[in-house]
Scaffold this active site. Structure first.
Site, PDB file in Angstrom:
ATOM      1  CB  SER A  67     -47.671 -34.433  -9.437  1.00 31.34           C
ATOM      2  OG  SER A  67     -47.563 -35.917  -9.721  1.00 31.34           O
ATOM      3  CD  GLU A  68     -52.959 -37.032  -9.987  1.00 33.10           C
ATOM      4  OE1 GLU A  68     -53.458 -37.718 -11.016  1.00 33.10           O
ATOM      5  OE2 GLU A  68     -52.305 -35.967 -10.279  1.00 33.10           O
ATOM      6  CG  ASN A  69     -46.942 -38.485  -7.190  1.00 34.40           C
ATOM      7  OD1 ASN A  69     -47.301 -37.679  -7.907  1.00 34.40           O
ATOM      8  ND2 ASN A  69     -45.587 -39.085  -7.242  1.00 34.40           N
TER       9      ASN A  69
END
Length: 519
Positions: free
Chosen positions: A346-348
């Site tokens: 997940s890019e966060n």
């Protein structure tokens, strides 16, 4: 004793004494007692921001409502004379939380962000010219902040090539009627190893507002789970980094290997007083419960979307690292065979994303890129947004599945803007920036709600990426995309004819000789 002998003996004694004094002083200077005289803990947010002036550039950590320094934001609300702010953040929270509160009071003049999302105030203010917006791909934003903190003035990135980010055709400021008043500027292009990259300037902040789990008196900080996000990169950047911490501890409580932001970057630490918030409570459901399929919609829509998602799940292969866009792509893991092990990124800042939590086990510090509550699989890792997008741009992600508004016959993707509506780029431009190494699969319904084709000759909406989509999955069939020769229909859904697909597809396509049934 002769005079010369006495002289040398005296000199030796003096040297020994001097050596002992130097050793004593060195040990005293490095002692724990003396080091603890460094104390960066401040009594309040008001004290920490007492010297802040109007027209300041603030870097504000957080992603959605996770890891947001609300105590410091609330203090700005109390300082009505602090106006003309340039706020740098992934997004502006919501209408009621995060930087959205400062937008409502019009203390922010300009936002540098990647995503507007569901913040209606932010969207309206931008479209009607009440706030300037420098919209930036999420990974580029993270790297601009990280580079600024490292003394690097600019860098080249593939994200945004052949889009409005490169050409400068994106409005920075609109007129009250929504027409563009001021545009961005074209970016310099350079070729490395046969691939084109665009030049991005780094960002330099006056203040950075950082939210930490723990901070000690030396300013060392530890983040918790996905609350690292932009906090680390921004905390290393600004002239004046102020940290609000949930827990303020003595030096040594945070193990050295757990210090995510070293105290050298931090000017002040305050006690966080704001409650943590969750934007989207999302819980695990029993797959046999009819409510479990509610996310797919109702009636025919649900049947179409389930067909798409089930087919998308077949793209997961053992050992893959994959990233999923919000919406339908997020549902694909539910249909993956249990024998297939995939690591979801997940890019966060998460690698090893788990399922949704059961009700009551949600954690405000643990959300996915869609701001939904999630869990972690055993062996998961968490990190900052700048590292997350380093994984993405360098091609470490094998597969990304995204939604789309339009895809062209040559694999161009448009998925971030419709006329009169704007959500922002998010991380999509970064996710499609290395199609040679990351397979980009689009899942979408074949036509829009008005029956218009979404697979088109040329995208009418602003591009997310050019020649980047390798596969298109709709409820009617599956297309393979060759960036040079175009589309080939390789699978067809039960009860669907090739003629029906042709009637609903604007772009020309070939039909595979061994056309297979979908699913």
């Amino acid at each position: 004793m002769s005079s010369p002998a006495l002289y040398f003996r005296t000199a030796r004694a003096s040297a020994k004494s001097s050596s002992k004094r130097s050793l004593f002083l060195a040990r005293t200077f490095a002692s724990t007692v003396r080091r603890n005289e460094i104390n960066k803990v401040l009594p309040s947010a008001a004290h920490a921001l007492k010297d802040m002036k109007p027209n300041t550039t603030i870097l504000c950590g957080g992603f959605g409502l996770c890891g947001v320094p609300d105590t410091l934001i609330d203090e700005i609300l109390n300082k009505k004379d602090i106006t003309g702010l340039t706020a740098v953040s992934n997004n502006a929270g919501t209408d009621e939380f995060g930087l959205g509160k400062l937008l409502k009071t019009k203390q922010i003049k300009k936002m540098i962000a990647s995503y507007i999302g569901e913040n209606k105030t932010f969207e309206k203010m931008y479209l009607t010219g009440q706030v300037e917006l420098e919209l930036t791909p999420q990974g580029t934003l993270a790297e601009r902040c990280a580079a600024g903190g490292k003394g690097i003035p600019a860098f080249y990135t593939p994200a945004g090539f052949s889009t409005v980010v490169q050409t400068g055709e994106l409005p920075l400021l609109n007129n009250p009627d929504g027409t563009p008043k001021q545009y961005s500027y074209p970016k310099d292009i350079k070729v490395f190893d046969g691939k084109q990259y665009l030049l991005e300037d780094s960002i330099k902040g006056d203040y950075a507002f950082v939210k930490a789990w723990r901070a000690d008196k030396l300013g060392n900080c530890q983040f918790r789970l996905a609350a690292n996000n932009f906090n680390g990169a921004m905390g290393r950047n600004a002239k004046m980094t102020i940290v609000e911490a949930e827990e303020i501890v003595e030096p040594g409580v945070i193990p050295p290997e757990a210090v995510h932001l070293p105290g050298i970057y931090v000017k002040g630490v305050i006690q966080s007083l704001a409650a943590k918030n969750i934007e989207k409570f999302t819980f695990a459901k029993d797959p046999n419960d009819p409510a479990a399929k509610a996310a797919l919609g109702k009636g025919d829509t649900a049947a179409k979307r389930e067909r798409i998602v089930r087919r998308a799940a077949k793209e997961f292969k053992n050992g893959m690292y994959a990233n999923l866009g919000i919406g339908m792509p997020m549902l694909a893991p539910s249909f993956v065979d249990p024998s297939v092990e995939v690591q979801l990124q997940s890019e966060n800042g998460i690698l090893g994303l788990g399922p949704y939590p059961v009700k009551g086990a949600e954690d405000a510090d643990l959300i996915n890129a869609g701001k939904e509550t999630v869990t972690l699989k055993p062996g998961a890792a968490v990190f900052g947004s700048e590292e997350s997008f380093g994984m993405i741009r360098s091609g470490r992600i094998d597969l990304t599945i995204l939604g789309a508004m339009q895809v062209s016959g040559s694999g161009d993707l448009a998925n971030w803007m419709l006329p009169g509506k704007i959500k922002g780029f998010g991380g999509a431009m970064d996710l499609v920036s290395n199609p040679e190494k990351t397979k980009v699969v689009v899942t979408m319904e074949h036509t829009d709600k008005h029956g218009n084709a979404k697979i088109v000759k040329q995208c009418a909406f602003p591009l997310t990426g050019k020649a980047c989509v390798s596969m298109i999955i709709t409820e009617l069939g599956v297309f393979e995309v060759d960036f040079t020769t175009g589309l080939t229909l390789t699978e067809i859904a039960d009860g669907v004819t090739v003629d029906e697909i042709k009637s609903k597809t604007e772009a020309p396509f070939k039909v595979a000789e061994d056309l297979k049934p979908m699913l």
